[in-house]
Motif scaffolding. Structure first.
Motif, PDB file in Angstrom:
ATOM      1  N   ALA A  80      38.028  -9.852  48.185  1.00 35.81           N
ATOM      2  CA  ALA A  80      36.902 -10.476  47.484  1.00 35.81           C
ATOM      3  C   ALA A  80      35.619 -10.330  48.293  1.00 35.81           C
ATOM      4  N   GLU A  81      35.725 -10.556  49.587  1.00 33.57           N
ATOM      5  CA  GLU A  81      34.561 -10.428  50.457  1.00 33.57           C
ATOM      6  C   GLU A  81      34.034  -8.994  50.455  1.00 33.57           C
ATOM      7  N   SER A  82      34.944  -8.026  50.418  1.00 34.49           N
ATOM      8  CA  SER A  82      34.547  -6.616  50.471  1.00 34.49           C
ATOM      9  C   SER A  82      33.784  -6.174  49.228  1.00 34.49           C
ATOM     10  N   VAL A  83      33.996  -6.856  48.101  1.00 31.92           N
ATOM     11  CA  VAL A  83      33.273  -6.508  46.867  1.00 31.92           C
ATOM     12  C   VAL A  83      32.154  -7.506  46.578  1.00 31.92           C
ATOM     13  N   GLY A  84      31.842  -8.336  47.553  1.00 30.63           N
ATOM     14  CA  GLY A  84      30.730  -9.257  47.422  1.00 30.63           C
ATOM     15  C   GLY A  84      30.984 -10.459  46.553  1.00 30.63           C
ATOM     16  N   VAL A  85      32.250 -10.865  46.440  1.00 29.51           N
ATOM     17  CA  VAL A  85      32.615 -12.011  45.615  1.00 29.51           C
ATOM     18  C   VAL A  85      32.988 -13.188  46.505  1.00 29.51           C
ATOM     19  N   ASP A 114      43.422 -11.445  41.154  1.00 30.45           N
ATOM     20  CA  ASP A 114      42.879 -10.136  40.776  1.00 30.45           C
ATOM     21  C   ASP A 114      41.997 -10.266  39.535  1.00 30.45           C
ATOM     22  N   ASN A 115      42.496 -10.981  38.529  1.00 35.94           N
ATOM     23  CA  ASN A 115      41.756 -11.153  37.290  1.00 35.94           C
ATOM     24  C   ASN A 115      40.434 -11.878  37.532  1.00 35.94           C
ATOM     25  N   ALA A 116      40.492 -12.939  38.318  1.00 31.51           N
ATOM     26  CA  ALA A 116      39.293 -13.719  38.593  1.00 31.51           C
ATOM     27  C   ALA A 116      38.267 -12.908  39.383  1.00 31.51           C
ATOM     28  N   ILE A 117      38.740 -12.153  40.370  1.00 32.19           N
ATOM     29  CA  ILE A 117      37.835 -11.347  41.189  1.00 32.19           C
ATOM     30  C   ILE A 117      37.150 -10.276  40.356  1.00 32.19           C
ATOM     31  N   LYS A 118      37.928  -9.612  39.493  1.00 32.70           N
ATOM     32  CA  LYS A 118      37.350  -8.553  38.662  1.00 32.70           C
ATOM     33  C   LYS A 118      36.304  -9.118  37.702  1.00 32.70           C
ATOM     34  N   ALA A 119      36.607 -10.262  37.071  1.00 33.25           N
ATOM     35  CA  ALA A 119      35.650 -10.878  36.150  1.00 33.25           C
ATOM     36  C   ALA A 119      34.391 -11.311  36.893  1.00 33.25           C
ATOM     37  N   GLU A 120      34.574 -11.911  38.064  1.00 35.44           N
ATOM     38  CA  GLU A 120      33.437 -12.361  38.869  1.00 35.44           C
ATOM     39  C   GLU A 120      32.596 -11.178  39.328  1.00 35.44           C
ATOM     40  N   GLU A 121      33.250 -10.094  39.686  1.00 35.12           N
ATOM     41  CA  GLU A 121      32.565  -8.909  40.190  1.00 35.12           C
ATOM     42  C   GLU A 121      31.608  -8.330  39.158  1.00 35.12           C
ATOM     43  N   TYR A 122      31.994  -8.377  37.884  1.00 40.31           N
ATOM     44  CA  TYR A 122      31.185  -7.780  36.832  1.00 40.31           C
ATOM     45  C   TYR A 122      30.321  -8.798  36.092  1.00 40.31           C
ATOM     46  N   HIS A 125      25.756 -13.260  36.441  1.00 41.96           N
ATOM     47  CA  HIS A 125      25.353 -14.308  37.386  1.00 41.96           C
ATOM     48  C   HIS A 125      26.606 -14.844  38.066  1.00 41.96           C
ATOM     49  N   ARG A 126      26.802 -14.428  39.287  1.00 42.05           N
ATOM     50  CA  ARG A 126      27.991 -14.840  40.029  1.00 42.05           C
ATOM     51  C   ARG A 126      27.823 -16.238  40.604  1.00 42.05           C
ATOM     52  N   GLU A 127      28.752 -17.107  40.295  1.00 40.61           N
ATOM     53  CA  GLU A 127      28.756 -18.459  40.861  1.00 40.61           C
ATOM     54  C   GLU A 127      29.967 -18.684  41.765  1.00 40.61           C
TER      55      GLU A 127
END
Length: 219
Positions: A80-85, A114-122, A125-127
């Protein structure tokens, strides 16, 4: 299981570091006591700061006491950290996970994150992602909850779920895996949108001993 073996070794190393730290604490306290007699506040502060740093470095790799789950959470946190999440984990112990197969636990939590990270990544507005695991007050079941941002501009049926359900290039496989595992253990899953955030709540019964009998029901 290579990953499991690797993280067993990491946990053993962490426990050894804790033992060393606790062994050295008595010497540090003696030094602090002696320095207090001399009024050496700066030196005392330096020792205390160093103790906090040392303990923090040990805790950094210990999210929970369950070795396999700890391994997975560390790996997903790093990803998550590596993709800025931003991923916030709230793992409250004790957790009765001994009745859940390690493979199922990895698949369940891995797909969920995985699902949460992918949704957050795209998401526009990331919270950040919040994931919690805790035992219910009566101790009969474990509760897993996640909450994350998603792309609010997509109006079709998949606006909330499609990005979250993808594994590799196939959509929906992750959620199907999650559902199968939940059904295997007699649990339930709820999900939806609240204040523009996607949430998932999973409840899985656990076996607890009560007066010599085992219970496995959702209260």
């Amino acid at each position: 299981m290579g990953m499991k073996d690797d993280y067993y070794r990491e946990m053993e190393a962490a426990h050894q570091q804790y033992d060393i730290f606790l062994h050295d604490v008595k010497h540090m306290m003696r030094a602090i006591f002696a320095l207090s007699k001399e009024g050496e506040c700066d030196k005392i502060g330096s020792i205390i700061e160093n103790m906090g740093t040392t303990l923090g470095n040990i805790r950094y790799r210990t999210i929970c006491s369950h070795t396999v789950l700890n391994a997975l959470l560390l790996e997903r946190s790093g990803y998550a950290e590596s993709v800025g999440v931003e991923l916030e984990l709230d793992i409250r112990e004790p957790l009765c996970l001994q009745g859940i197969n390690d493979k199922d636990l990895i698949a369940l939590m891995g797909n969920l994150l995985d699902n949460a990270i992918k949704a957050e990544e795209y998401a526009d507005h990331r919270e950040g992602i919040f994931c919690s695991m805790t035992m219910a007050r009566e101790g009969r079941h474990i509760i897993i909850q996640t909450e994350n941002s998603y792309d609010k501009n997509r109006k079709d049926e998949t606006a909330v779920t499609k990005e979250k359900e993808s594994i590799g290039d196939k959509h929906g496989i992750g959620r199907k895996s999650i559902q199968q595992i939940i059904e295997k253990y007699g649990g339930i899953m709820e999900y939806g949108d609240r204040d523009g955030r996607y949430w998932v709540k999973i409840i899985i019964p656990v076996q607890t001993k009560s007066h010599g009998t085992k219970q496995s029901t959702i209260a």
